[in-house]
Design a protein around this motif. Sequence first.
Motif, PDB file in Angstrom:
ATOM      1  N   ALA A 148       0.837  -1.205   0.000  1.00 30.57           N
ATOM      2  CA  ALA A 148       0.000   0.000   0.000  1.00 30.57           C
ATOM      3  C   ALA A 148       0.872   1.254   0.000  1.00 30.57           C
ATOM      4  N   GLY A 149       0.457   2.251  -0.767  1.00 33.07           N
ATOM      5  CA  GLY A 149       1.245   3.475  -0.811  1.00 33.07           C
ATOM      6  C   GLY A 149       0.503   4.596  -1.502  1.00 33.07           C
ATOM      7  N   THR A 150       1.031   5.801  -1.333  1.00 29.67           N
ATOM      8  CA  THR A 150       0.488   6.969  -2.005  1.00 29.67           C
ATOM      9  C   THR A 150       1.628   7.931  -2.289  1.00 29.67           C
ATOM     10  N   LEU A 183       3.907   9.924   4.807  1.00 29.62           N
ATOM     11  CA  LEU A 183       4.674   9.173   5.821  1.00 29.62           C
ATOM     12  C   LEU A 183       3.794   8.157   6.545  1.00 29.62           C
ATOM     13  N   GLN A 184       2.549   8.524   6.822  1.00 27.81           N
ATOM     14  CA  GLN A 184       1.638   7.599   7.483  1.00 27.81           C
ATOM     15  C   GLN A 184       1.343   6.379   6.607  1.00 27.81           C
ATOM     16  N   SER A 191       4.581   4.529   8.373  1.00 19.94           N
ATOM     17  CA  SER A 191       4.057   4.227   9.708  1.00 19.94           C
ATOM     18  C   SER A 191       3.047   3.085   9.675  1.00 19.94           C
ATOM     19  N   ALA A 192       2.144   3.115   8.691  1.00 21.53           N
ATOM     20  CA  ALA A 192       1.161   2.031   8.581  1.00 21.53           C
ATOM     21  C   ALA A 192       1.842   0.701   8.294  1.00 21.53           C
ATOM     22  N   GLN A 193       2.903   0.736   7.462  1.00 21.12           N
ATOM     23  CA  GLN A 193       3.632  -0.492   7.147  1.00 21.12           C
ATOM     24  C   GLN A 193       4.235  -1.109   8.407  1.00 21.12           C
ATOM     25  N   GLY A 252       8.406  13.871   0.551  1.00 16.24           N
ATOM     26  CA  GLY A 252       7.771  12.964   1.506  1.00 16.24           C
ATOM     27  C   GLY A 252       7.881  11.518   1.069  1.00 16.24           C
ATOM     28  N   TYR A 253       7.624  11.270  -0.200  1.00 13.30           N
ATOM     29  CA  TYR A 253       7.703   9.917  -0.749  1.00 13.30           C
ATOM     30  C   TYR A 253       9.128   9.380  -0.641  1.00 13.30           C
TER      31      TYR A 253
END
Length: 253
Positions: free
Chosen positions: A94-96, A114-115, A119-121, A157-158
């Motif tokens: 998952a990513g954005t 970042l979330q 962080s979610a990962q 950010g990415y």
Amino acid sequence: MSAFDLTGRLAVVTGARRGIGRAMARALAEAGADVIGVSAQLEETGSHVEKDVVAAGRTFEAIRTDFADPEAVRALGADLAGRNRPVDILINNAGTIRRAPAAGHTDTDWELVLQVNLSAQFALTRAIGATMMARGQGKIVFTASLLSFQGGVNVPGYTAAKHGVAGLTKALANEWAPHGVNVNAIAPGYIATDNTQALQDDPVRSKAILDRIPAGRWGHADDLAGATVFLASDAAAYLHGVVLPVDGGWLGR
């Protein structure tokens, strides 16, 4: 039995609705794994990825989770870690992405990227990884990026998040390898997906990218299939902390 055979194993693939995640889920199913697909907008039934997995003769479960919501991610981890059938393979895909020059890159965009991408990962992997360690086996694969190695342009950010994913891959491998859990990552090159549409549509940037790729083309999501199955299989039993580029030769240029 082939070392690449995943028959009977259960794989969780995040960001599974389309693009790279869908291709990864399909590849794992074709190698024999049942799949739980997770995505923010994943249809409960009838999704393309569900059809792919079922066509391969495997079972599919859809879970809709917004990775921008920390509480939802923690709940997902608790759910998956508490089930009777354990997760054998976790694909953290998952990513954005948010594109803006650093001087105009907002706090909102920074925090979101970042979330979702880092962080979610960690939160999901922490929950499922604990169960894998207790069982003495498991395969975890992160989706890193060329921007785990390079700086990129207009994506601070990415880039920070994907550098973080590479570091997290190595940190978890150091701790979990002695417990039979393999933690590795795939770093896709320039793949023709929605995330790179803006670059594909920019004739100047697209030409510059293609001129740099020795393979002479944009990658396809299915180009990640072999690496995914390999890292999820017993064939990769002695691989720990690897960030494997699948990039058409970009980093070797």
